[in-house]
Design a protein around this motif. Structure first.
Motif, PDB file in Angstrom:
ATOM      1  N   ASN A 336     -34.222 -39.665  15.870  1.00  0.00           N
ATOM      2  CA  ASN A 336     -33.097 -39.684  16.808  1.00  0.00           C
ATOM      3  C   ASN A 336     -32.014 -38.691  16.403  1.00  0.00           C
ATOM      4  O   ASN A 336     -31.319 -38.140  17.256  1.00  0.00           O
ATOM      5  CB  ASN A 336     -32.517 -41.093  16.911  1.00  0.00           C
ATOM      6  CG  ASN A 336     -33.349 -41.997  17.784  1.00  0.00           C
ATOM      7  OD1 ASN A 336     -34.075 -41.533  18.662  1.00  0.00           O
ATOM      8  ND2 ASN A 336     -33.278 -43.305  17.549  1.00  0.00           N
ATOM      9  N   THR A 337     -31.874 -38.475  15.105  1.00  0.00           N
ATOM     10  CA  THR A 337     -30.924 -37.469  14.629  1.00  0.00           C
ATOM     11  C   THR A 337     -31.342 -36.087  15.120  1.00  0.00           C
ATOM     12  O   THR A 337     -30.518 -35.311  15.626  1.00  0.00           O
ATOM     13  CB  THR A 337     -30.854 -37.490  13.090  1.00  0.00           C
ATOM     14  OG1 THR A 337     -30.475 -38.796  12.653  1.00  0.00           O
ATOM     15  CG2 THR A 337     -29.843 -36.468  12.584  1.00  0.00           C
ATOM     16  N   SER A 340     -30.639 -35.694  18.806  1.00  0.00           N
ATOM     17  CA  SER A 340     -29.215 -35.495  19.111  1.00  0.00           C
ATOM     18  C   SER A 340     -28.768 -34.079  18.757  1.00  0.00           C
ATOM     19  O   SER A 340     -27.954 -33.483  19.470  1.00  0.00           O
ATOM     20  CB  SER A 340     -28.367 -36.527  18.377  1.00  0.00           C
ATOM     21  OG  SER A 340     -28.644 -37.825  18.866  1.00  0.00           O
ATOM     22  N   GLN A 343     -30.062 -32.003  21.567  1.00  0.00           N
ATOM     23  CA  GLN A 343     -29.313 -32.294  22.794  1.00  0.00           C
ATOM     24  C   GLN A 343     -27.946 -31.606  22.771  1.00  0.00           C
ATOM     25  O   GLN A 343     -27.517 -31.011  23.765  1.00  0.00           O
ATOM     26  CB  GLN A 343     -29.146 -33.800  22.960  1.00  0.00           C
ATOM     27  CG  GLN A 343     -28.483 -34.200  24.289  1.00  0.00           C
ATOM     28  CD  GLN A 343     -28.321 -35.702  24.414  1.00  0.00           C
ATOM     29  OE1 GLN A 343     -27.647 -36.319  23.597  1.00  0.00           O
ATOM     30  NE2 GLN A 343     -28.949 -36.294  25.418  1.00  0.00           N
ATOM     31  N   ALA A 356     -24.292 -35.569  14.099  1.00  0.00           N
ATOM     32  CA  ALA A 356     -25.246 -35.900  15.162  1.00  0.00           C
ATOM     33  C   ALA A 356     -25.498 -37.403  15.229  1.00  0.00           C
ATOM     34  O   ALA A 356     -25.677 -37.967  16.325  1.00  0.00           O
ATOM     35  CB  ALA A 356     -26.558 -35.148  14.929  1.00  0.00           C
ATOM     36  N   TYR A 359     -22.492 -38.834  16.950  1.00  0.00           N
ATOM     37  CA  TYR A 359     -22.582 -38.531  18.387  1.00  0.00           C
ATOM     38  C   TYR A 359     -23.608 -39.428  19.062  1.00  0.00           C
ATOM     39  O   TYR A 359     -23.367 -39.952  20.166  1.00  0.00           O
ATOM     40  CB  TYR A 359     -22.954 -37.062  18.590  1.00  0.00           C
ATOM     41  CG  TYR A 359     -23.391 -36.750  20.002  1.00  0.00           C
ATOM     42  CD1 TYR A 359     -22.467 -36.700  21.055  1.00  0.00           C
ATOM     43  CD2 TYR A 359     -24.743 -36.525  20.303  1.00  0.00           C
ATOM     44  CE1 TYR A 359     -22.880 -36.437  22.361  1.00  0.00           C
ATOM     45  CE2 TYR A 359     -25.156 -36.257  21.593  1.00  0.00           C
ATOM     46  CZ  TYR A 359     -24.228 -36.216  22.620  1.00  0.00           C
ATOM     47  OH  TYR A 359     -24.633 -35.952  23.907  1.00  0.00           O
ATOM     48  N   SER A 360     -24.760 -39.612  18.420  1.00  0.00           N
ATOM     49  CA  SER A 360     -25.835 -40.408  19.004  1.00  0.00           C
ATOM     50  C   SER A 360     -25.366 -41.823  19.344  1.00  0.00           C
ATOM     51  O   SER A 360     -25.585 -42.313  20.461  1.00  0.00           O
ATOM     52  CB  SER A 360     -27.017 -40.465  18.023  1.00  0.00           C
ATOM     53  OG  SER A 360     -28.031 -41.314  18.499  1.00  0.00           O
ATOM     54  N   ARG A 363     -22.566 -41.746  22.120  1.00  0.00           N
ATOM     55  CA  ARG A 363     -23.179 -41.516  23.450  1.00  0.00           C
ATOM     56  C   ARG A 363     -23.780 -42.806  24.003  1.00  0.00           C
ATOM     57  O   ARG A 363     -23.619 -43.125  25.184  1.00  0.00           O
ATOM     58  CB  ARG A 363     -24.263 -40.446  23.290  1.00  0.00           C
ATOM     59  CG  ARG A 363     -25.086 -40.140  24.533  1.00  0.00           C
ATOM     60  CD  ARG A 363     -26.368 -39.420  24.129  1.00  0.00           C
ATOM     61  NE  ARG A 363     -27.208 -40.277  23.284  1.00  0.00           N
ATOM     62  CZ  ARG A 363     -27.994 -39.831  22.319  1.00  0.00           C
ATOM     63  NH1 ARG A 363     -28.054 -38.538  22.050  1.00  0.00           N
ATOM     64  NH2 ARG A 363     -28.731 -40.671  21.616  1.00  0.00           N
ATOM     65  N   ASP A 364     -24.451 -43.575  23.150  1.00  0.00           N
ATOM     66  CA  ASP A 364     -25.164 -44.764  23.613  1.00  0.00           C
ATOM     67  C   ASP A 364     -24.272 -45.991  23.771  1.00  0.00           C
ATOM     68  O   ASP A 364     -24.605 -46.900  24.537  1.00  0.00           O
ATOM     69  CB  ASP A 364     -26.303 -45.104  22.640  1.00  0.00           C
ATOM     70  CG  ASP A 364     -27.375 -44.026  22.598  1.00  0.00           C
ATOM     71  OD1 ASP A 364     -27.395 -43.168  23.506  1.00  0.00           O
ATOM     72  OD2 ASP A 364     -28.177 -44.032  21.642  1.00  0.00           O
TER      73      ASP A 364
END
Length: 429
Positions: A336-337, A340, A343, A356, A359-360, A363-364
């Motif tokens: 997931n890192t 992100s 992304q 990141a 941010y991940s 964002r969620d």
């Protein structure tokens, strides 16, 4: 202002003593005896001030008349003499970049402030040894902050092979009063060695031991200041809806943010963003403190299973009558890192693993009507190899790193064995 030992409430010391001591008895962390709070009108005025003036007011509030306010102002200007940036990522998310100092990491704030405070309070012939552990960025910040300072010896422990090559180059190529030791183990092993050294009263007295980890109260207080600067970038109508996502390893950065909130800074809530070393997020679910073996991840500066600053957070929540369950804390996998980082790159922002992760989760977990800020805690180039592999193209290398790439490492090597470290510390006096 007095500071008390979380392991012995009867041990209360001045700010200067807390800075020079590092830790109290029983490896206890120092914490403010008072939790000052500014009025809403004071907060409004402070958010109109320049960064130096606002920071000086915050720090004077904690330090009191122990250091005259004009000296605090001078120290602040000398310590925080580099830029901070805000980058808009989307309509409701921004990145607050704290990595534009001399070692390209947020820890330059705390490291330089501590160095300048110690330079001010130490007597002319007083010698100290600073022993500190690093998971990547603390080492460089501390090394450069204290480099060539008279009467201050710095010994930095770091986990062998578990920090990025450029992180290592930043602080293992200085020499002089900076000594570095690669330890055969994890960051937690390094941190445990530091604690053992502080438990050894004879050693502590012989070398006048101190630490520059975030356990030192001066570093923690310095970090409060940039949270006020972060809110200045937010439109006034959104300031009561701000969510701050903080990359969290040793949890000092989050502690500073929570102290900013106790001062009255309008932050709706915090997100503690961790990697797979998820001791805190599991604790908040099952109320059991069960550190596991540290896992090596892309976000190496957060590869910590026993975060030192967590007792301060628990104490703060206890004293403010806040509920720990209101703190959002979650972990992010390496996959997931990577997602992100890619992304963010697609929308034109180059990040590194720690930011990141923040941010991940932001964002969620951002809710309707909220405005999210995630902290950029290190320059992407410090993690050049991994970020380039994830993105598939080369990164620009700033001069702070480029100047050190070809320099030879000057590190020593030790197993995670305290008697060997003790001999090293005594034999190099």
């Amino acid at each position: 202002m007095k500071f008390y030992n979380l392991e012995d409430y009867n041990e209360q010391v001045s700010f200067s003593q807390a800075v020079k001591q590092g830790m109290g008895t029983k490896q206890g962390l120092f914490f403010p005896l008072e939790l000052p709070e500014f009025s809403p009108s004071n907060i409004y005025d402070m958010l109109e001030m320049d960064f130096f003036s606002c920071s000086s007011k915050i720090l004077s509030t904690y330090i009191g008349n122990e250091i005259p306010s004009y000296h605090i102002s001078e120290i602040v200007k000398k310590s925080f003499s580099f830029p901070i940036s805000f980058v808009e990522i989307s309509d409701n998310i921004g990145c607050f970049e704290l990595f534009h100092g001399p070692t390209l990491a947020f820890k330059d704030f705390g490291g330089r402030f501590m160095a300048n405070i110690l330079s001010y309070i130490l007597k002319p012939n007083e010698k100290i040894t600073i022993l500190t552990a690093t998971s990547g960025d603390t080492g460089a910040a501390v090394a450069h902050a204290f480099y060539n300072m008279n009467n201050i010896r710095v010994v930095i422990l770091y986990p062998r092979g578990k920090i990025s090559p450029l992180q290592e180059k930043l602080f293992c190529t200085l020499g002089g009063n900076i000594e570095t030791i690669s330890i055969d183990g994890s960051f937690d092993s390094c941190q445990a060695l530091v604690k053992e050294a502080f438990n050894d009263k004879k050693l502590k007295n012989i070398i006048n031991l101190n630490s520059a980890n975030s356990i030192n109260i001066s570093r923690l207080l310095a970090q409060i200041c940039y949270y006020f600067q972060a809110i200045k970038y937010i439109p006034k109508e959104k300031r009561n809806k701000v969510v701050l996502s903080v990359p969290s390893g040793n949890f000092g950065n989050l502690t500073a943010g929570l102290l900013a909130k106790t001062l009255g800074l309008p932050v709706k809530r915090f997100i503690a963003a961790t990697n797979l070393n998820d001791t805190v997020s599991r604790f908040l679910i099952n109320k059991k403190w069960q550190p596991k073996t540290t896992i090596t991840t892309l976000s190496n500066a957060m590869d910590i299973s026993q975060p030192n600053n967590w007792p301060r957070i628990e104490e703060l929540f206890r004293r403010k009558l806040w509920c720990l369950n209101d703190l959002t804390c979650d972990s992010v996998s390496d996959e997931n890192t990577k997602f992100s980082i890619r992304q963010l790159a697609e929308i034109g922002y180059i990040s590194e693993p720690h930011a990141a992760i923040a941010y991940s989760l932001l964002r969620d977990k951002l809710q309707k009507g909220e405005y999210g800020l995630f902290l950029g805690t290190a320059h992407p180039a410090k993690f050049k190899e991994n970020v380039e592999k994830i993105l598939g193209y080369p990164l620009f290398i700033p001069k702070e790193l480029a100047n050190r790439i070809k320099l030879p490492l000057m590190s020593n090597y030790l197993k995670a064995d305290f008697p060997k470290l003790r001999d090293f510390l005594l034999n190099r006096i």
